[in-house]
Write a protein that holds these residues in place. Sequence first.
Motif, mmCIF file in Angstrom:
data_model
loop_
_atom_site.group_PDB
_atom_site.id
_atom_site.type_symbol
_atom_site.label_atom_id
_atom_site.label_comp_id
_atom_site.label_asym_id
_atom_site.label_seq_id
_atom_site.Cartn_x
_atom_site.Cartn_y
_atom_site.Cartn_z
ATOM 1 N N LYS A 116 0.831 -1.202 0.000
ATOM 2 C CA LYS A 116 0.000 0.000 0.000
ATOM 3 C C LYS A 116 0.866 1.252 0.000
ATOM 4 O O LYS A 116 0.601 2.195 -0.714
ATOM 5 C CB LYS A 116 -0.903 0.009 1.232
ATOM 6 C CG LYS A 116 -2.066 -0.940 1.122
ATOM 7 C CD LYS A 116 -2.917 -0.797 2.342
ATOM 8 C CE LYS A 116 -4.085 -1.765 2.283
ATOM 9 N NZ LYS A 116 -4.836 -1.729 3.519
ATOM 10 N N VAL A 135 -8.242 -1.250 7.083
ATOM 11 C CA VAL A 135 -8.769 -1.678 5.795
ATOM 12 C C VAL A 135 -8.959 -0.456 4.901
ATOM 13 O O VAL A 135 -9.320 0.623 5.375
ATOM 14 C CB VAL A 135 -10.114 -2.420 5.945
ATOM 15 C CG1 VAL A 135 -9.896 -3.793 6.564
ATOM 16 C CG2 VAL A 135 -11.112 -1.628 6.762
ATOM 17 N N PHE A 136 -8.675 -0.648 3.628
ATOM 18 C CA PHE A 136 -8.833 0.427 2.637
ATOM 19 C C PHE A 136 -8.023 1.676 2.998
ATOM 20 O O PHE A 136 -8.417 2.785 2.646
ATOM 21 C CB PHE A 136 -10.316 0.805 2.466
ATOM 22 C CG PHE A 136 -11.204 -0.369 2.153
ATOM 23 C CD1 PHE A 136 -10.990 -1.149 1.032
ATOM 24 C CD2 PHE A 136 -12.249 -0.706 3.000
ATOM 25 C CE1 PHE A 136 -11.808 -2.233 0.747
ATOM 26 C CE2 PHE A 136 -13.069 -1.797 2.726
ATOM 27 C CZ PHE A 136 -12.847 -2.559 1.590
ATOM 28 N N SER A 186 -5.281 2.693 1.829
ATOM 29 C CA SER A 186 -4.758 3.383 0.642
ATOM 30 C C SER A 186 -5.805 4.253 -0.046
ATOM 31 O O SER A 186 -5.466 5.137 -0.830
ATOM 32 C CB SER A 186 -4.188 2.373 -0.356
ATOM 33 O OG SER A 186 -5.212 1.505 -0.787
ATOM 34 N N SER A 187 -7.075 3.988 0.237
ATOM 35 C CA SER A 187 -8.122 4.788 -0.401
ATOM 36 C C SER A 187 -8.372 6.093 0.354
ATOM 37 O O SER A 187 -9.051 6.990 -0.164
ATOM 38 C CB SER A 187 -9.429 3.997 -0.478
ATOM 39 O OG SER A 187 -10.009 3.854 0.810
ATOM 40 N N GLN A 234 -12.843 9.562 3.754
ATOM 41 C CA GLN A 234 -13.058 8.123 3.550
ATOM 42 C C GLN A 234 -14.051 7.950 2.397
ATOM 43 O O GLN A 234 -15.272 8.058 2.592
ATOM 44 C CB GLN A 234 -13.612 7.514 4.854
ATOM 45 C CG GLN A 234 -13.792 6.030 4.844
ATOM 46 C CD GLN A 234 -14.412 5.537 6.159
ATOM 47 O OE1 GLN A 234 -14.887 6.338 6.979
ATOM 48 N NE2 GLN A 234 -14.403 4.236 6.360
ATOM 49 N N ALA A 243 -15.257 5.485 0.828
ATOM 50 C CA ALA A 243 -16.244 4.407 0.928
ATOM 51 C C ALA A 243 -17.518 4.855 1.647
ATOM 52 O O ALA A 243 -18.616 4.387 1.336
ATOM 53 C CB ALA A 243 -15.631 3.213 1.638
ATOM 54 N N ASP A 301 -1.948 -0.103 9.709
ATOM 55 C CA ASP A 301 -1.731 -0.334 8.280
ATOM 56 C C ASP A 301 -0.403 -1.053 8.057
ATOM 57 O O ASP A 301 -0.267 -1.850 7.130
ATOM 58 C CB ASP A 301 -1.733 0.987 7.524
ATOM 59 C CG ASP A 301 -1.459 0.782 6.043
ATOM 60 O OD1 ASP A 301 -2.249 0.043 5.411
ATOM 61 O OD2 ASP A 301 -0.471 1.322 5.532
#
Lengths: 135, 96
Positions: free
Chosen positions: A5, B7-8, B10-11, B25, B27, B46
Motif C-alpha cells: 500500500k 482496511v482500505f 490506501s483509499s 473516507q 467508501a 496499516d
Amino acid sequence: MSDKKMQGQPDQDPINKPAHGATQPIRRQLLKGTITIPVIMTLHSGAALARTSNLVGRTENPGDAKIEEGRYACAYDAVEDSSGKYDLGDSPQLELVESPLDCIGDPDDPEKPGGGILISVSAYNSLQGRSFFTD
Amino acid sequence: MNHWYSVFFSSLRIENWDQEYTVFQPASGKTHFLNEMGLRILLLLDQAPATLDTVCIKLAESFAVTNDDRFRQQIAVTLQRYEALGLIVNTRNAPL
C-alpha cells in the motif's frame, strides 16, 4: 499489507508531510490540546445533508416568493410531512410563474388548477442545481 | 489473540493541517478530523496487524505517555470507534 500500500501511494505519509499553512482558530484547539489521547470527530456525508435540504417550507406571503417582477418561485409534487415541511423528492420540480395563483391555483379560473406551493427566494436559490425546472 | 488491522487505508485521502489531520473516507463519504495520535493508530495498523497491547505500547513510546489502565481504556474505545466507522477490523470478526 503495509508495504504494498505504501509503495502505491508515495505521497501518503501524512505525519511527515508538510502542513498546510493555517492559523489556529480557537475551535481547533480541541485537537491540538489533547495530544495524549486519540481524538476523532466525523463529518457525515454531504449527500445525506443535501437530500435533507430538499425539505422546504411553504411561504404564505407571495412577496417572499417573488424572484423578480412578475416571477414567483413555485414547487410542484411537494409532499407535506408530519412536521409541516414539504418534501420535494430527489428531483424537485420548480417553475417560475407570473402570478401566485398560477402556482397555487385559482378556484374561479379552471385554467389555473394550481397544485403547487410557493417557496421563498432563499429556498429556491438553495435548490438550484439539484432541480428540474419547467420555466 | 485479537488483532486489529486497517482496511482500505490506501483509499483514504489524508491532509496534514499542522499536526491535525483531515481524513476523507471515500467508501462512506465521511470526513474525519484526527489529532496526531488518532492518525498514528491508523498508520500502525496499516503497517501490520496489532493487538490492543501492542498499539498501547507503541503509542506510549512515541508520545511519551504512561501506558496505564486509563490509557489502555482510551485506546480500546478508539479502536472500537474506528471499527464502527469501517476504518479497521478485528480478526475475531474478519480473520486474516
